[in-house]
Each structure stands twice: as C-alpha cells, then as structure tokens.
Design a protein around this motif. Sequence first.
Motif, mmCIF file in Angstrom:
data_model
loop_
_atom_site.group_PDB
_atom_site.id
_atom_site.type_symbol
_atom_site.label_atom_id
_atom_site.label_comp_id
_atom_site.label_asym_id
_atom_site.label_seq_id
_atom_site.Cartn_x
_atom_site.Cartn_y
_atom_site.Cartn_z
ATOM 1 N N VAL A 50 0.718 -1.111 0.041
ATOM 2 C CA VAL A 50 -0.099 0.059 -0.199
ATOM 3 C C VAL A 50 0.909 1.222 0.170
ATOM 4 C CG1 VAL A 50 -1.787 1.265 1.038
ATOM 5 C CG2 VAL A 50 -1.648 -1.272 1.101
ATOM 6 N N ARG A 51 0.682 2.025 -0.934
ATOM 7 C CA ARG A 51 1.444 3.312 -1.088
ATOM 8 C C ARG A 51 0.400 4.654 -1.212
ATOM 9 N NH1 ARG A 51 4.484 0.465 0.461
ATOM 10 N NH2 ARG A 51 6.434 -0.162 -0.111
ATOM 11 N N GLU A 52 0.947 5.651 -0.731
ATOM 12 C CA GLU A 52 0.167 6.755 -0.642
ATOM 13 C C GLU A 52 0.387 7.601 -2.080
ATOM 14 O OE1 GLU A 52 0.096 9.443 2.413
ATOM 15 O OE2 GLU A 52 -0.318 8.046 3.825
ATOM 16 N N CYS A 102 -6.016 12.151 -1.299
ATOM 17 C CA CYS A 102 -7.255 10.944 -0.977
ATOM 18 C C CYS A 102 -7.056 9.765 -1.943
ATOM 19 C CB CYS A 102 -8.592 11.838 -1.332
ATOM 20 S SG CYS A 102 -8.823 13.239 -0.074
ATOM 21 N N ALA A 103 -5.918 9.913 -2.384
ATOM 22 C CA ALA A 103 -5.729 8.512 -3.196
ATOM 23 C C ALA A 103 -4.661 7.593 -2.730
ATOM 24 C CB ALA A 103 -4.882 8.889 -4.760
ATOM 25 N N ILE A 104 -4.966 6.234 -3.242
ATOM 26 C CA ILE A 104 -4.055 5.210 -2.560
ATOM 27 C C ILE A 104 -3.532 4.305 -3.646
ATOM 28 C CG2 ILE A 104 -3.773 3.275 -0.644
ATOM 29 C CD1 ILE A 104 -6.492 4.298 0.437
ATOM 30 N N TYR A 105 -2.365 3.853 -3.580
ATOM 31 C CA TYR A 105 -2.076 2.557 -4.691
ATOM 32 C C TYR A 105 -1.896 1.502 -3.931
ATOM 33 C CZ TYR A 105 -0.392 6.039 -8.144
ATOM 34 O OH TYR A 105 -0.343 7.125 -9.198
ATOM 35 N N PHE A 106 -2.670 0.287 -4.821
ATOM 36 C CA PHE A 106 -2.536 -1.118 -4.208
ATOM 37 C C PHE A 106 -1.610 -1.646 -5.164
ATOM 38 C CE2 PHE A 106 -6.895 -1.614 -1.853
ATOM 39 C CZ PHE A 106 -6.615 -0.668 -1.030
ATOM 40 N N VAL A 107 -0.411 -2.262 -4.850
ATOM 41 C CA VAL A 107 0.491 -2.476 -5.589
ATOM 42 C C VAL A 107 0.559 -4.169 -5.499
ATOM 43 C CG1 VAL A 107 2.905 -2.615 -6.432
ATOM 44 C CG2 VAL A 107 1.824 -0.728 -5.628
ATOM 45 N N SER A 108 0.334 -5.073 -6.534
ATOM 46 C CA SER A 108 0.282 -6.699 -6.531
ATOM 47 C C SER A 108 1.617 -6.972 -6.816
ATOM 48 C CB SER A 108 -0.748 -7.186 -7.216
ATOM 49 O OG SER A 108 -0.629 -8.548 -7.107
ATOM 50 N N THR A 109 2.188 -7.925 -6.109
ATOM 51 C CA THR A 109 3.704 -8.258 -6.729
ATOM 52 C C THR A 109 3.549 -9.872 -6.909
ATOM 53 O OG1 THR A 109 4.315 -8.832 -4.356
ATOM 54 C CG2 THR A 109 4.801 -6.671 -5.502
ATOM 55 N N SER A 110 2.220 -10.293 -7.747
ATOM 56 C CA SER A 110 1.977 -11.705 -7.877
ATOM 57 C C SER A 110 3.014 -12.222 -8.731
ATOM 58 C CB SER A 110 0.753 -11.813 -8.462
ATOM 59 O OG SER A 110 0.451 -13.041 -8.858
ATOM 60 N N LYS A 111 3.130 -13.623 -8.914
ATOM 61 C CA LYS A 111 4.110 -14.407 -9.628
ATOM 62 C C LYS A 111 3.875 -14.144 -11.045
ATOM 63 C CE LYS A 111 5.324 -17.713 -6.120
ATOM 64 N NZ LYS A 111 5.124 -19.534 -5.966
ATOM 65 N N SER A 116 -10.419 7.919 -1.765
ATOM 66 C CA SER A 116 -11.148 7.779 -0.932
ATOM 67 C C SER A 116 -11.912 9.093 -0.830
ATOM 68 C CB SER A 116 -10.385 7.540 0.546
ATOM 69 O OG SER A 116 -9.378 8.468 0.677
ATOM 70 N N SER A 117 -13.008 9.045 0.263
ATOM 71 C CA SER A 117 -13.708 10.395 0.441
ATOM 72 C C SER A 117 -12.864 11.547 1.087
ATOM 73 C CB SER A 117 -14.915 10.103 0.995
ATOM 74 O OG SER A 117 -14.750 9.603 2.118
ATOM 75 N N SER A 118 -11.939 11.141 1.986
ATOM 76 C CA SER A 118 -11.286 12.189 2.719
ATOM 77 C C SER A 118 -9.821 11.482 3.011
ATOM 78 C CB SER A 118 -12.174 12.382 3.597
ATOM 79 O OG SER A 118 -12.240 11.244 4.897
ATOM 80 N N GLN A 119 -8.937 12.461 3.442
ATOM 81 C CA GLN A 119 -7.924 12.190 4.193
ATOM 82 C C GLN A 119 -7.860 11.211 5.239
ATOM 83 O OE1 GLN A 119 -5.154 15.464 4.648
ATOM 84 N NE2 GLN A 119 -5.572 16.184 2.665
ATOM 85 N N LYS A 171 -8.764 7.889 3.985
ATOM 86 C CA LYS A 171 -7.423 7.093 3.482
ATOM 87 C C LYS A 171 -6.715 6.741 4.363
ATOM 88 C CE LYS A 171 -3.925 9.646 2.362
ATOM 89 N NZ LYS A 171 -3.026 10.489 1.668
ATOM 90 N N ARG A 172 -6.276 7.285 5.398
ATOM 91 C CA ARG A 172 -5.285 7.119 6.638
ATOM 92 C C ARG A 172 -5.849 5.859 7.194
ATOM 93 N NH1 ARG A 172 -4.665 12.667 7.424
ATOM 94 N NH2 ARG A 172 -6.211 12.591 8.980
ATOM 95 N N LEU A 173 -7.312 5.619 7.150
ATOM 96 C CA LEU A 173 -7.812 4.612 7.950
ATOM 97 C C LEU A 173 -7.568 3.094 7.117
ATOM 98 C CD1 LEU A 173 -9.721 3.129 10.180
ATOM 99 C CD2 LEU A 173 -11.723 3.993 8.813
ATOM 100 N N TRP A 174 -7.880 3.561 5.906
ATOM 101 C CA TRP A 174 -7.614 2.247 5.062
ATOM 102 C C TRP A 174 -6.267 1.728 5.039
ATOM 103 C CZ3 TRP A 174 -10.918 -1.100 2.625
ATOM 104 C CH2 TRP A 174 -12.013 -0.740 2.427
ATOM 105 N N CYS A 175 -5.368 2.791 4.940
ATOM 106 C CA CYS A 175 -3.900 2.165 4.834
ATOM 107 C C CYS A 175 -3.474 1.654 6.191
ATOM 108 C CB CYS A 175 -3.021 3.549 4.567
ATOM 109 S SG CYS A 175 -3.149 4.483 3.083
ATOM 110 N N ALA A 176 -4.147 2.084 7.424
ATOM 111 C CA ALA A 176 -3.793 1.324 8.804
ATOM 112 C C ALA A 176 -4.285 0.142 8.532
ATOM 113 C CB ALA A 176 -4.257 2.072 9.730
ATOM 114 N N ILE A 177 -5.631 -0.130 8.219
ATOM 115 C CA ILE A 177 -6.197 -1.259 8.292
ATOM 116 C C ILE A 177 -5.510 -2.508 7.426
ATOM 117 C CG2 ILE A 177 -8.257 -2.651 7.703
ATOM 118 C CD1 ILE A 177 -9.836 -0.301 8.647
ATOM 119 N N ILE A 178 -5.368 -2.162 6.081
ATOM 120 C CA ILE A 178 -4.561 -3.079 5.056
ATOM 121 C C ILE A 178 -3.215 -3.375 5.739
ATOM 122 C CG2 ILE A 178 -3.749 -3.418 2.928
ATOM 123 C CD1 ILE A 178 -6.361 -1.922 2.194
ATOM 124 N N THR A 179 -2.317 -2.320 6.109
ATOM 125 C CA THR A 179 -1.027 -2.794 6.537
ATOM 126 C C THR A 179 -1.069 -3.632 7.714
ATOM 127 O OG1 THR A 179 -0.489 -0.556 6.036
ATOM 128 C CG2 THR A 179 0.992 -1.556 7.178
#
Length: 322
Positions: A107-109, A115-124, A134-137, A140-148
């Motif tokens: 996960v990267r900002e 308000c944007a987030i990058y989901f980077v997949s490193t699949s084989k 997201s709708s707000s900063q 966005k921080r909440l999503w980043c914390a949960i996924i991390t």
Amino acid sequence: DATKAVDNAIKDYEKQSRLKDIKIRMEKGSVVLKSGQKIKNSRFVEYNSKMIHDGILQWKNARGKLTETHVVVLESMVAFLQENDKKFSLLSIDGKSPCIALKTLMVREVATDKCAIYFVSTSKKGPEMYEFVSSSQKEKRLWCAIITDAIAKAPEDTGELFHSPEEEKKLAEERLKRRNEILEIMKGKDKELSDLVEEKNKLANEMKELWQIPEGDGKTKEDKRISANERARSLLLSAITQLTADTGLIRESHSDSELAAATYDDKKTSSPKRAETFGGFDRRPSQKASRRPTTTIPEGESEEKPRRDSGLSLASKDHIVV
C-alpha cells in the motif's frame, strides 16, 4: 478489559454477518481477465476466510474514470466487488484481477492526490497497480492502517488465489496421482500388519500346546499350578487362624494380670497405716478423761482424796492400754 472484549466480539460478529450476506447475494456469473482467465463468482463464495473490514472506494482506471467499488478485506486477501440491483459480483477493470493476496500486496500513498491510494500487487504472474480514491484524508489513513495491519497478520502465501481451468485440471491430476500413491502405501502396510498378526497367533497356539503337556502323574502344569495355589491358600488360612487364637490367649493373660494388680493396689490402699493405728489408740485415754463424769463431793469430806484416787485410776488405765 471485559467491556472492550465484548465490544470487539460484537463488532466481529457484525462483520461476519455482512460477509455472509454478501456471499448470499453473489451472482452466478464470472469475470474475464486480460490474460483470458475466467474467475467465477462462486469461487469467492467458496473461499473460506474471515472478514476484517469492508467499505466503499472509487477505483480509478487508466483513463481516469472512477468506478464505485465495494472493497472487502479478508484475513488472506483483498477482493473488489461491484453492487448492482442489490446483487454482488467480482469486479475487474482494465483486465486486472479482482482479488489480491495480502502477502503479495503493498500500500502506497499517491503524492499528487491527498485522498488517493496505490495498491501494488507483486504476484508471480506479474506486478499490477491499482489506484483507489477515498472520500477524505482521514478515510485514506484509516484504509492504509487497516490493510497494513492485515498484511502483517496474513498467513504465508500459498500461491495464486484462483487458477485457470487448465491449472485446475493439472492440480486435480496431481492430487489423483498422489492419492493413488497413498492408497498403495496403505495396502502394503495392511499386508505387513496381517502377516505380523498371523505369526503372533501361531506362536500363541504353540505356547498353549506346550503348556498343556501332561507330566508323569497325569496332571498338566496348569493343574499343578492350581493345586499349589490351593495348598498355599489353605496354609495361609491355618496360619491366620492360629495367630488369631494366640492373640486371644495373650490378651486374656494380660487382662488377668491387670486384674490381679488392681486388686493388690486396692488392698494396699484400704489397710490402715501403723502411725494412724497407734495414734488412734493413743488418743482414746484423753477422750475418756474428757468424758469422765463429775463426782459430787459430800459435805465434810476433803477434795484431795478423790483427786488422788482419780489420778491413780487414770494412771492405771493408761498402763493397761499400753
């Protein structure tokens, strides 16, 4: 602590209830990836994993178009769903996979969008980048914390979440081959076990025959063993009986000795002592003297003679007593 634990349990129950409702409302269709692979919606329904978080994000495609996406974070993967007429289905934009394993996710900002987030997949199969808004900063921080946090707790990657039909067929053939190998091994073990049991039974029968061989007196070893046990039992009972009788005699003799000793002590206590006996006799003259009746002296007679006579009589009496 107890209140917090109860609150967490209630929240977890609500999450699993929402996941169950989503699976119930999943459609029967499928999505096609850019690689040509088809993924059925039923595969997501069959996937067994607890839900950690879910919510709405906007998926931004290569042309900048935003698509409302229901993001579901499970214990081992992140799935992207689309809701249409209260029905859910897997969502694929630009031919990208609708599911990402957490162990292959980063996960990267986005620097140009607060308000944007990058989901980077490193699949084989090759890296892929997803951009969500997201709708707000704060969101966005909440999503980043949960996924991390979910990535840190996720199980080890066991390969791709979903496979193509060719891959599924190949995996099924490998499982069938391995199953046949295991069956052959089990049959060999069963045969070995059967041979061991048969050999053990033969040895047991031989031992039984040897044990039942009669001796010179016509009795078998088993009969002699039983007779010896009976004799030992009778001897033991006789010894116990004799010991009981001897114990009774000892107790009776002991009781007689105690009775004789008690009788002797009573006699010794009841006999008068020498000092007490003679003391009693010594005190009698004084008592008699005190009890001597008063003599009336007639007129004209002298008191000296009676006094001398009385003293003489007392002296003679004391002499007689001694």
